[in-house]
Scaffold this active site. Structure first.
Site, PDB file in Angstrom:
ATOM      1  N   HIS A 131     -11.196  -2.888   3.425  1.00  0.00           N
ATOM      2  CA  HIS A 131     -11.133  -2.519   4.840  1.00  0.00           C
ATOM      3  C   HIS A 131     -11.945  -1.266   5.171  1.00  0.00           C
ATOM      4  O   HIS A 131     -12.025  -0.890   6.332  1.00  0.00           O
ATOM      5  CB  HIS A 131      -9.668  -2.327   5.240  1.00  0.00           C
ATOM      6  CG  HIS A 131      -9.038  -1.188   4.494  1.00  0.00           C
ATOM      7  ND1 HIS A 131      -8.773  -1.237   3.137  1.00  0.00           N
ATOM      8  CD2 HIS A 131      -8.662   0.040   4.898  1.00  0.00           C
ATOM      9  CE1 HIS A 131      -8.265  -0.087   2.755  1.00  0.00           C
ATOM     10  NE2 HIS A 131      -8.175   0.713   3.802  1.00  0.00           N
ATOM     11  N   ASP A 132     -12.479  -0.595   4.160  1.00  0.00           N
ATOM     12  CA  ASP A 132     -13.282   0.612   4.384  1.00  0.00           C
ATOM     13  C   ASP A 132     -14.781   0.352   4.248  1.00  0.00           C
ATOM     14  O   ASP A 132     -15.581   1.259   4.464  1.00  0.00           O
ATOM     15  CB  ASP A 132     -12.916   1.698   3.355  1.00  0.00           C
ATOM     16  CG  ASP A 132     -11.503   2.215   3.522  1.00  0.00           C
ATOM     17  OD1 ASP A 132     -10.977   2.173   4.648  1.00  0.00           O
ATOM     18  OD2 ASP A 132     -10.926   2.658   2.503  1.00  0.00           O
TER      19      ASP A 132
ATOM     20  N   ASP B 124      -3.085   4.690  -2.374  1.00  0.00           N
ATOM     21  CA  ASP B 124      -4.158   5.267  -1.576  1.00  0.00           C
ATOM     22  C   ASP B 124      -4.547   6.657  -2.096  1.00  0.00           C
ATOM     23  O   ASP B 124      -3.669   7.510  -2.302  1.00  0.00           O
ATOM     24  CB  ASP B 124      -3.647   5.378  -0.129  1.00  0.00           C
ATOM     25  CG  ASP B 124      -4.729   5.668   0.877  1.00  0.00           C
ATOM     26  OD1 ASP B 124      -5.581   4.786   1.074  1.00  0.00           O
ATOM     27  OD2 ASP B 124      -4.721   6.760   1.473  1.00  0.00           O
TER      28      ASP B 124
ATOM     29  N   GLU C 217      -6.381   3.921  -6.043  1.00  0.00           N
ATOM     30  CA  GLU C 217      -7.670   4.099  -5.373  1.00  0.00           C
ATOM     31  C   GLU C 217      -8.160   5.499  -5.693  1.00  0.00           C
ATOM     32  O   GLU C 217      -7.465   6.474  -5.399  1.00  0.00           O
ATOM     33  CB  GLU C 217      -7.523   3.918  -3.861  1.00  0.00           C
ATOM     34  CG  GLU C 217      -8.870   3.906  -3.165  1.00  0.00           C
ATOM     35  CD  GLU C 217      -8.837   4.419  -1.743  1.00  0.00           C
ATOM     36  OE1 GLU C 217      -9.717   4.034  -0.975  1.00  0.00           O
ATOM     37  OE2 GLU C 217      -7.943   5.213  -1.387  1.00  0.00           O
TER      38      GLU C 217
ATOM     39  N   ASP D  26       0.857  -1.175   0.000  1.00  0.00           N
ATOM     40  CA  ASP D  26       0.000   0.000   0.000  1.00  0.00           C
ATOM     41  C   ASP D  26       0.899   1.233   0.000  1.00  0.00           C
ATOM     42  O   ASP D  26       1.824   1.332   0.805  1.00  0.00           O
ATOM     43  CB  ASP D  26      -0.861  -0.013   1.273  1.00  0.00           C
ATOM     44  CG  ASP D  26      -2.262   0.480   1.040  1.00  0.00           C
ATOM     45  OD1 ASP D  26      -2.401   1.587   0.489  1.00  0.00           O
ATOM     46  OD2 ASP D  26      -3.211  -0.228   1.422  1.00  0.00           O
TER      47      ASP D  26
HETATM   48  O1  TEU Z   1      -9.612   5.614   1.736  1.00  0.00           O
HETATM   49  C1  TEU Z   1      -9.977   6.679   0.932  1.00  0.00           C
HETATM   50  C2  TEU Z   1     -11.319   7.100   1.017  1.00  0.00           C
HETATM   51  O2  TEU Z   1     -11.856   7.685   0.110  1.00  0.00           O
HETATM   52  C3  TEU Z   1     -11.975   6.926   2.306  1.00  0.00           C
HETATM   53  O3  TEU Z   1     -12.271   8.198   2.761  1.00  0.00           O
HETATM   54  C4  TEU Z   1     -13.181   6.148   2.140  1.00  0.00           C
HETATM   55  O4  TEU Z   1     -14.048   6.821   1.278  1.00  0.00           O
HETATM   56  C5  TEU Z   1     -13.823   6.025   3.462  1.00  0.00           C
HETATM   57  O5  TEU Z   1     -13.035   5.176   4.227  1.00  0.00           O
HETATM   58  C6  TEU Z   1     -15.164   5.452   3.336  1.00  0.00           C
HETATM   59  O6  TEU Z   1     -15.834   5.778   4.485  1.00  0.00           O
HETATM   60  C7  TEU Z   1      -8.260   5.419   1.895  1.00  0.00           C
HETATM   61  C8  TEU Z   1      -8.003   4.215   2.765  1.00  0.00           C
HETATM   62  O7  TEU Z   1      -8.490   3.074   2.113  1.00  0.00           O
HETATM   63  C9  TEU Z   1      -8.634   4.454   4.099  1.00  0.00           C
HETATM   64  O8  TEU Z   1      -8.519   3.324   4.934  1.00  0.00           O
HETATM   65  C10 TEU Z   1      -7.946   5.638   4.713  1.00  0.00           C
HETATM   66  O9  TEU Z   1      -8.582   5.959   5.922  1.00  0.00           O
HETATM   67  C11 TEU Z   1      -7.942   6.849   3.805  1.00  0.00           C
HETATM   68  O10 TEU Z   1      -7.631   6.542   2.460  1.00  0.00           O
HETATM   69  C12 TEU Z   1      -6.907   7.832   4.271  1.00  0.00           C
HETATM   70  O11 TEU Z   1      -5.624   7.294   4.044  1.00  0.00           O
END
Ligand code: TEU
Length: 539
Positions: free
Chosen positions: A321-322, A199, A247, A103
């Site tokens: 994970h989100d 990311d 992403e 990542d």
């Molecule tokens: O997520 C990016 C992102 O757009 C997040 O705001 C996502 O929309 C949100 O988690 C949904 O509720 C990435 C990573 O995958 C996330 O884990 C991180 O928290 C974020 O970037 C900041 O690095």
């Protein structure tokens, strides 16, 4: 085998497995997953048949956002292990014929990164311009609550952050910042990494003329993002046949075509968000959820399938994970758990794109259903809940939203067996283990040929062995149907027909299907589909 020896588009027939290290496997009983834990489970992943493993961040980090706040890009956080163990992990992954993706979190670092500490120390230090500083703060907002500007006494200035205040945005306009990022990436490549998941990489270029429109409009797909991705490609990626995925919240089909057009030399594929936002409420927080309407989901995925058919490439995912667990979200995590997990997996994996499996998806893991606010650990959920409490929203409504949409739903420990803590740790797990682990776990799934695990294994095999899954055209069947998700892929005179009943009821097929070889599931050519029945026929 190095990626250099693979065909240029090897990533198109690959399946990626995402590991969230802190929740995967704990080798030392501290309650957090770690690198030796991952090594101990590689044979499991080999049995599943995935090609690539993507690790969520294991770098040194204060863990404000579970590692997406990095304080040293070239070291491993002690909670996960050591650099030597990580290099051993790379070697073990390669020895099993798999690839490893790290990542890359470079829109922002941690405020505890030495770059930031130095930048914050004075206005005339050599890194004074490595982050985004301002004498004044306006009302730009941060995504995880509060404002986007944070005061620093030593500089008598504010710094800008899109995420938490411990995640200051790096200033990509500065040539030295970009050079440092590329150098770091090359350092990881020298250690054997096969690619990067980047990311929020489409948020790196800020358009300050749009600041009146808010943080989001100002940061997404900004004016220099393509230029910098092309520069990164020249400096780091080109000629190495890596796997790269950006992403990209807010990327449209048109933008995705640019980001992934091979002739533009940017990235292999993107992660898009549109389909994941279909159960939100426009203009509101994702926690103010709505019901997903199946024709909308089909229309959206169809738009992406068609839009990238002749050019570019996409990722296919239901989980990460989100996101909450897809079964609890759009499937049935009760009496039709196994059938709906298979239906969701089938329609996703047989589309065009590179499928991503998030740890536990292959077991049909479900949401956490925490009943107390204190059980939530994720900074996004915790901050949002605090704001809602302050606004006077009733606790039961807050908990309901978190149960449906909170990120911790994905982050509960991996379920390995039916022993205490599901075999994840011998200590106290950092996040509560899902109570259903006696029924849902890897050991039970491996022993049951009818499990979701073996179904996923079969889906991966189909991609590996049938070019039509990789390269076939895509046409939706019965787009307006409220319950059936069906489509056809075509290549070289062959047709792959994929059908799934996305409902808890028996549903009639709108028309008869042509016979052929049933490559997965139990097929029905005419008449009724049972709840969550799914199959694919090759003719
Ligand atoms: O997520 C990016 C992102 O757009 C997040 O705001 C996502 O929309 C949100 O988690 C949904 O509720 C990435 C990573 O995958 C996330 O884990 C991180 O928290 C974020 O970037 C900041 O690095």
């Amino acid at each position: 085998m190095s990626t250099r020896d693979l065909p240029a588009d090897w990533f198109k027939s690959a399946v990626v497995y995402q590991i969230y290290p802190r929740s995967f496997a704990d080798s030392n009983g501290d309650g957090y997953g770690d690198v030796p834990g991952i090594i101990s489970k590689l044979d499991y992943l080999k049995t599943l048949g995935v090609d690539v493993i993507w690790l969520s961040p294991i770098y040194k980090s204060p863990q404000d956002d579970n590692g997406y706040d990095i304080s040293d890009y070239q070291d491993i956080d002690p909670m996960f292990g050591t650099l030597a163990q990580t290099e051993q992990l790379f070697a073990e992954v390669h020895a099993r014929g798999m690839k490893i993706v790290m990542d890359l979190v470079v829109n922002h670092s941690s405020d505890e990164h030495e770059w930031f500490v130095e930048s914050a120390s004075s206005k005339d230090n050599p890194k004074h311009d490595w982050y985004i500083w301002s004498d004044t703060a306006d009302d730009l907002y941060a995504y995880f609550g509060g404002g986007a500007w944070e005061w620093v006494e030593a500089r008598q200035q504010y710094y800008f952050h899109q995420f938490t205040r411990k995640q200051p945005d790096l200033n990509w306009e500065n040539d030295d910042v970009r050079a440092a990022v590329y150098k770091m990436m090359n350092w990881w490549l020298e250690r054997g990494v096969d690619g990067f998941r980047m990311d929020v990489i489409n948020l790196i270029s800020k358009d300050w003329s749009k600041r009146d429109q808010g943080t989001w409009q100002m940061c997404q797909n900004g004016p220099r993002v393509h230029e910098w991705l092309q520069e990164m490609n020249r400096e780091v990626l080109r000629g190495k046949n890596l796997i790269t995925v950006g992403e990209m919240p807010g990327a449209s089909v048109e933008l995705a075509r640019d980001y992934t057009n091979p002739e533009r030399h940017e990235l292999n594929m993107v992660f898009t968000f549109e389909h994941m936002d279909l159960d939100g409420t426009v203009g509101r927080s994702k926690f103010d959820y709505s019901k997903m309407h199946l024709p909308d989901l089909k229309a959206n995925l169809n738009k992406w399938q068609k839009g990238l058919e002749d050019l570019g490439w996409n990722s296919l995912y239901w989980n990460n994970h989100d996101q909450p667990r897809i079964l609890s979200r759009w499937g049935n995590d009760g009496m039709h758990r196994v059938a709906s997990a298979k239906a969701l997996g089938t329609v996703l994996h047989l589309m065009r794109g590179t499928p991503y499996i998030y740890q536990g998806e292959e077991l049909g893991m479900t949401n956490a259903y925490f009943t107390e606010l204190e059980q939530y650990q994720d900074v996004e959920s915790v901050n949002w809940a605090a704001d809602m409490v302050a606004e006077g929203r009733p606790l039961d409504r807050i908990l309901d939203s978190l149960q449906v949409k909170g990120r911790d739903n994905a982050r509960t420990p991996m379920l390995w067996n039916d022993s205490e803590n599901a075999g994840f740790t011998s200590g106290k797990p950092w996040l509560k283990v899902n109570d259903n682990y006696t029924e849902i776990n890897a050991e039970a799934a491996l022993a049951d040929k009818g499990s979701v695990f073996w179904h996923y294994r079969d889906l991966i095999e189909l991609r590996h062995h049938h070019d039509i899954v990789v390269n076939g055209t895509f046409d939706l069947l019965w787009p307006e149907h409220e319950h059936i998700f069906a489509y056809q892929r075509k290549l070289d005179g062959k047709t792959l027909t994929v059908v799934a009943n996305f409902s808890d009821h028996t549903v009639s097929l709108p028309s008869n299907l042509s016979p052929g070889e049933v490559v997965i599931g139990t097929a029905t050519l005419s008449g009724d589909l049972s709840p969550w029945q799914s199959f694919a026929i090759l003719s």
